[in-house]
Design a protein around this motif. Sequence first.
Motif, PDB file in Angstrom:
ATOM      1  N   GLY A 156       0.761  -1.238   0.000  1.00 18.36           N
ATOM      2  CA  GLY A 156       0.000   0.000   0.000  1.00 18.36           C
ATOM      3  C   GLY A 156       0.792   1.288   0.000  1.00 18.36           C
ATOM      4  N   ASP A 157       0.060   2.385  -0.254  1.00 17.07           N
ATOM      5  CA  ASP A 157       0.599   3.731  -0.410  1.00 17.07           C
ATOM      6  C   ASP A 157       1.600   3.807  -1.562  1.00 17.07           C
ATOM      7  OD1 ASP A 157      -1.031   4.875   1.421  1.00 17.07           O
ATOM      8  OD2 ASP A 157       0.509   5.336   2.903  1.00 17.07           O
TER       9      ASP A 157
ATOM     10  N   ILE B 136      -1.749 -13.141   4.662  1.00 15.61           N
ATOM     11  CA  ILE B 136      -2.688 -12.024   4.706  1.00 15.61           C
ATOM     12  C   ILE B 136      -1.896 -10.727   4.573  1.00 15.61           C
ATOM     13  CG2 ILE B 136      -2.678 -11.927   7.255  1.00 15.61           C
ATOM     14  CD1 ILE B 136      -5.629 -11.020   7.090  1.00 15.61           C
ATOM     15  N   CYS B 137      -2.398  -9.830   3.748  1.00 17.42           N
ATOM     16  CA  CYS B 137      -1.695  -8.583   3.460  1.00 17.42           C
ATOM     17  C   CYS B 137      -2.635  -7.406   3.705  1.00 17.42           C
ATOM     18  CB  CYS B 137      -1.239  -8.533   2.001  1.00 17.42           C
ATOM     19  SG  CYS B 137      -0.417 -10.016   1.436  1.00 17.42           S
ATOM     20  N   THR B 138      -2.105  -6.345   4.294  1.00 23.73           N
ATOM     21  CA  THR B 138      -2.866  -5.115   4.476  1.00 23.73           C
ATOM     22  C   THR B 138      -1.874  -3.974   4.630  1.00 23.73           C
ATOM     23  OG1 THR B 138      -4.690  -4.105   5.707  1.00 23.73           O
ATOM     24  CG2 THR B 138      -2.998  -5.243   6.997  1.00 23.73           C
ATOM     25  N   HIS B 139      -2.373  -2.751   4.558  1.00 22.07           N
ATOM     26  CA  HIS B 139      -1.476  -1.616   4.767  1.00 22.07           C
ATOM     27  C   HIS B 139      -1.234  -1.401   6.256  1.00 22.07           C
ATOM     28  CE1 HIS B 139       0.688   2.004   3.831  1.00 22.07           C
ATOM     29  NE2 HIS B 139      -0.137   2.757   4.555  1.00 22.07           N
ATOM     30  N   GLY B 140      -2.299  -1.494   7.034  1.00 18.84           N
ATOM     31  CA  GLY B 140      -2.154  -1.397   8.475  1.00 18.84           C
ATOM     32  C   GLY B 140      -2.908  -0.251   9.120  1.00 18.84           C
ATOM     33  N   HIS B 141      -3.311   0.733   8.329  1.00 21.80           N
ATOM     34  CA  HIS B 141      -3.964   1.910   8.912  1.00 21.80           C
ATOM     35  C   HIS B 141      -5.341   1.592   9.481  1.00 21.80           C
ATOM     36  CE1 HIS B 141      -5.399   1.627   4.815  1.00 21.80           C
ATOM     37  NE2 HIS B 141      -6.316   2.549   5.022  1.00 21.80           N
TER      38      HIS B 141
ATOM     39  N   LEU C 187       1.526  -9.572   6.507  1.00 20.44           N
ATOM     40  CA  LEU C 187       2.400  -8.514   5.995  1.00 20.44           C
ATOM     41  C   LEU C 187       1.671  -7.177   6.029  1.00 20.44           C
ATOM     42  CD1 LEU C 187       3.830 -10.368   2.852  1.00 20.44           C
ATOM     43  CD2 LEU C 187       4.911 -10.134   5.094  1.00 20.44           C
ATOM     44  N   TYR C 188       2.395  -6.119   6.389  1.00 17.23           N
ATOM     45  CA  TYR C 188       1.782  -4.796   6.467  1.00 17.23           C
ATOM     46  C   TYR C 188       2.822  -3.726   6.134  1.00 17.23           C
ATOM     47  CZ  TYR C 188       4.101  -4.168  11.028  1.00 17.23           C
ATOM     48  OH  TYR C 188       5.038  -4.042  12.030  1.00 17.23           O
ATOM     49  N   GLY C 189       2.358  -2.492   5.966  1.00 16.04           N
ATOM     50  CA  GLY C 189       3.234  -1.354   5.704  1.00 16.04           C
ATOM     51  C   GLY C 189       2.900  -0.231   6.669  1.00 16.04           C
TER      52      GLY C 189
END
Length: 215
Positions: free
Chosen positions: A59-60, A123-128, A152-154
Amino acid sequence: MTVIQDSTLLLGSTDAIASLAQKDSAKVLVISDSHGFTAQLIFPLLEQGSDCDCLIFCGDGIGDVCAALDRAQEDETLAKCIPPVICAVAGNCDTEFYSVNSMRLTIQIPLVQTVTIAGHTVICTHGHRFSIYNGTETLEQAAKRSNADVALYGHTHIAHSLQQGPLLIANPGSCARPRSNQPPCYAILKLEKGKPYPDFTVYQISSSGSTPYTF
């Protein structure tokens, strides 16, 4: 090259997605938070993409992913470095829909995505949306609900990895705008079917060749 979006919102053919799930081992390029710096996204693709089975973007910078796909239409070298499956999730600076103009393709970007890789559920996400600045507990709970063994996250722009029992929780850092005195980074995730505790290596981006980064 041709890119299609599967009904699961993964980018890749049905055959490529099915093959990724069944592989005995897989190498995954994990990138996050390019924030408009397309070159910083393309750099790790050129370095590692041709050997990878999947690209995960946390993400982003979805516009940078689309720009890279557009550029690959005219750049044969880059085209060979685009992995056959792409898993991308929307960050707080992204929108839900994007266009890959050269392919006349509109893609939908989810907030959370799961992908099966070499028998592992990631599982993947940006985290916000998971209050990630307050810890990873909410993300851990989502991973357990999805029976995932990798999350996984950012979002934080800080490379991080933690093996929490059977669950690997990891962030590749930012490839363009790192924080906490870290360099620009990306990561390689290696998974083997039936083998727990995957390998997650963060790389420091350098014009002379990226090297593993210890944090």
